[in-house]
Design a protein around this motif. Structure first.
Motif, mmCIF file in Angstrom:
data_model
loop_
_atom_site.group_PDB
_atom_site.id
_atom_site.type_symbol
_atom_site.label_atom_id
_atom_site.label_comp_id
_atom_site.label_asym_id
_atom_site.label_seq_id
_atom_site.Cartn_x
_atom_site.Cartn_y
_atom_site.Cartn_z
ATOM 1 N N PHE A 1 0.854 -1.186 0.000
ATOM 2 C CA PHE A 1 0.000 0.000 0.000
ATOM 3 C C PHE A 1 0.885 1.229 0.000
ATOM 4 C CE2 PHE A 1 -2.600 3.221 2.146
ATOM 5 C CZ PHE A 1 -3.699 3.201 1.298
ATOM 6 N N LEU A 2 0.551 2.197 -0.819
ATOM 7 C CA LEU A 2 1.319 3.435 -0.941
ATOM 8 C C LEU A 2 0.484 4.592 -0.412
ATOM 9 C CD1 LEU A 2 3.660 5.174 -2.138
ATOM 10 C CD2 LEU A 2 2.357 5.210 -4.263
ATOM 11 N N ASN A 3 1.088 5.397 0.454
ATOM 12 C CA ASN A 3 0.400 6.585 0.977
ATOM 13 C C ASN A 3 1.458 7.637 1.281
ATOM 14 O OD1 ASN A 3 -1.385 8.405 1.976
ATOM 15 N ND2 ASN A 3 -1.795 7.304 3.874
ATOM 16 N N GLN A 4 1.636 8.587 0.384
ATOM 17 C CA GLN A 4 2.611 9.660 0.569
ATOM 18 C C GLN A 4 1.921 11.002 0.408
ATOM 19 O OE1 GLN A 4 5.828 9.181 -2.193
ATOM 20 N NE2 GLN A 4 6.697 7.431 -1.105
ATOM 21 N N VAL A 5 2.228 11.911 1.320
ATOM 22 C CA VAL A 5 1.647 13.256 1.264
ATOM 23 C C VAL A 5 2.770 14.268 1.418
ATOM 24 C CG1 VAL A 5 0.080 14.880 2.381
ATOM 25 C CG2 VAL A 5 -0.530 12.464 2.254
ATOM 26 N N ASP A 6 2.764 15.245 0.555
ATOM 27 C CA ASP A 6 3.703 16.356 0.639
ATOM 28 C C ASP A 6 2.859 17.623 0.740
ATOM 29 O OD1 ASP A 6 5.883 18.057 0.527
ATOM 30 O OD2 ASP A 6 6.032 17.971 -1.658
ATOM 31 N N LEU A 7 2.805 18.207 1.919
ATOM 32 C CA LEU A 7 1.932 19.352 2.165
ATOM 33 C C LEU A 7 2.715 20.496 2.787
ATOM 34 C CD1 LEU A 7 -1.010 20.438 2.190
ATOM 35 C CD2 LEU A 7 -1.211 19.501 4.503
ATOM 36 N N LYS A 8 2.546 21.671 2.215
ATOM 37 C CA LYS A 8 3.176 22.877 2.759
ATOM 38 C C LYS A 8 2.058 23.776 3.284
ATOM 39 C CE LYS A 8 5.906 26.929 1.619
ATOM 40 N NZ LYS A 8 6.482 27.743 0.555
ATOM 41 N N VAL A 9 2.172 24.180 4.548
ATOM 42 C CA VAL A 9 1.185 25.046 5.174
ATOM 43 C C VAL A 9 1.879 26.345 5.559
ATOM 44 C CG1 VAL A 9 -0.449 25.312 7.073
ATOM 45 C CG2 VAL A 9 -0.026 23.043 6.118
ATOM 46 N N SER A 10 1.327 27.456 5.109
ATOM 47 C CA SER A 10 1.870 28.762 5.496
ATOM 48 C C SER A 10 0.729 29.609 6.048
ATOM 49 C CB SER A 10 2.544 29.453 4.312
ATOM 50 O OG SER A 10 1.633 29.615 3.252
ATOM 51 N N SER A 11 1.038 30.367 7.083
ATOM 52 C CA SER A 11 0.009 31.156 7.752
ATOM 53 C C SER A 11 0.545 32.539 8.089
ATOM 54 C CB SER A 11 -0.433 30.432 9.035
ATOM 55 O OG SER A 11 -1.487 31.126 9.648
ATOM 56 N N VAL A 12 -0.305 33.532 7.913
ATOM 57 C CA VAL A 12 0.027 34.899 8.283
ATOM 58 C C VAL A 12 -1.031 35.372 9.271
ATOM 59 C CG1 VAL A 12 0.302 37.275 7.473
ATOM 60 C CG2 VAL A 12 1.106 35.377 6.064
ATOM 61 N N LEU A 13 -0.599 35.852 10.423
ATOM 62 C CA LEU A 13 -1.502 36.311 11.473
ATOM 63 C C LEU A 13 -1.114 37.718 11.883
ATOM 64 C CD1 LEU A 13 -3.687 35.819 13.678
ATOM 65 C CD2 LEU A 13 -1.856 34.892 15.093
ATOM 66 N N SER A 14 -2.114 38.597 11.950
ATOM 67 C CA SER A 14 -1.890 39.965 12.403
ATOM 68 C C SER A 14 -2.914 40.293 13.479
ATOM 69 C CB SER A 14 -2.043 40.941 11.225
ATOM 70 O OG SER A 14 -1.995 42.274 11.693
ATOM 71 N N GLU A 15 -2.432 40.664 14.652
ATOM 72 C CA GLU A 15 -3.303 41.071 15.762
ATOM 73 C C GLU A 15 -2.907 42.463 16.222
ATOM 74 O OE1 GLU A 15 -2.802 38.201 18.864
ATOM 75 O OE2 GLU A 15 -4.329 36.879 18.062
ATOM 76 N N THR A 16 -3.890 43.302 16.369
ATOM 77 C CA THR A 16 -3.655 44.653 16.872
ATOM 78 C C THR A 16 -4.640 44.907 17.998
ATOM 79 O OG1 THR A 16 -3.008 45.374 14.661
ATOM 80 C CG2 THR A 16 -3.546 47.087 16.252
ATOM 81 N N THR A 17 -4.136 45.292 19.166
ATOM 82 C CA THR A 17 -5.009 45.556 20.308
ATOM 83 C C THR A 17 -4.683 46.920 20.919
ATOM 84 O OG1 THR A 17 -3.514 44.434 21.849
ATOM 85 C CG2 THR A 17 -5.307 43.125 20.905
ATOM 86 N N LEU A 18 -5.704 47.457 21.537
ATOM 87 C CA LEU A 18 -5.593 48.720 22.247
ATOM 88 C C LEU A 18 -6.193 48.502 23.633
ATOM 89 C CD1 LEU A 18 -4.963 51.791 22.106
ATOM 90 C CD2 LEU A 18 -7.306 52.110 21.289
ATOM 91 N N ALA A 19 -5.437 48.823 24.682
ATOM 92 C CA ALA A 19 -5.898 48.584 26.050
ATOM 93 C C ALA A 19 -6.013 49.902 26.811
ATOM 94 C CB ALA A 19 -4.934 47.654 26.773
ATOM 95 N N TYR A 20 -6.971 49.935 27.731
ATOM 96 C CA TYR A 20 -7.200 51.117 28.562
ATOM 97 C C TYR A 20 -7.442 50.644 29.993
ATOM 98 C CZ TYR A 20 -9.658 55.105 30.613
ATOM 99 O OH TYR A 20 -10.045 56.128 31.434
#
Length: 195
Positions: A1-20
């Motif tokens: 049985f053959l099972n090969q996976v080549d997966l590239k995952v890229s993620s960009v996250l931007s968080e901006t907060t303002l506290a008082y």
């Protein structure tokens, strides 16, 4: 049985907060507001096969086409959120907090990409009351009640709300496209509310 996976995952996250934060006498006020953007991209291929010899595979071209399945994955998921929370405490005894967030996700149908999730909580620090005896069996006692909702994507694929065309097999081979699923513009968030 053959099972090969080549997966590239890229993620960009931007968080901006303002506290008082502000303390005025016995009043303690705090607030947070923010925005969040996230994009995740999946790119890859997969090989699955039957009638595969046990030894290391030297040349995939020697397999019969019916024994090998090649899949390709190229998908993008995007999420954007706006959120805020306000908390108030009087004399560190009476507490109230309220929050709301509005999330949008590309995986949901066109009619339900965005959803609002509110929450509220009330608290009472009984141990800060003059009648509370902190020398007894309990040194601290806080009562709290809260209610809020949270949304999840329930492991949806990037295009579950759309009708995607895939190649179909006929007597002449791969010759036509058929819908993989029915489009669902009303596909929506799974919402859990807890109290």
């Amino acid at each position: 049985f053959l099972n090969q996976v080549d997966l590239k995952v890229s993620s960009v996250l931007s968080e901006t907060t303002l506290a008082y934060n502000k303390v005025i006498g016995k009043h303690d006020i705090s607030a947070v507001a923010g925005i969040e953007f996230q994009t995740t991209k999946f790119v890859g291929t997969g090989l699955a096969g039957v009638n595969v010899p046990d030894e290391a595979i030297q040349n995939y071209n020697l397999f019969a086409p019916a024994d090998i399945t090649v899949t390709e994955r190229d998908e993008t998921r995007a999420r954007e959120s706006v959120f805020g929370r306000v908390a108030y405490a009087y004399d560190d005894r009476y507490l109230i907090s309220a929050s709301v967030r509005r999330d949008g996700d590309s995986r949901f149908g066109a009619n339900n990409k965005y959803e609002v999730f509110p929450a509220v909580s009330l608290g009472w620090n009984v141990h800060n009351e003059s009648f509370f005896n902190s020398e007894g069996a309990l040194s601290k006692l806080k009562l709290r009640v809260s209610s809020g909702s949270l949304g999840t994507t329930s492991n949806l694929g990037a295009y579950n709300s759309l009708s995607i065309l895939n190649p179909g097999v006929s007597t002449l081979g791969n010759s036509f496209l058929i819908p993989n699923d029915v489009a669902n513009p009303n596909l929506t968030w799974q919402t859990n509310t807890e109290t």
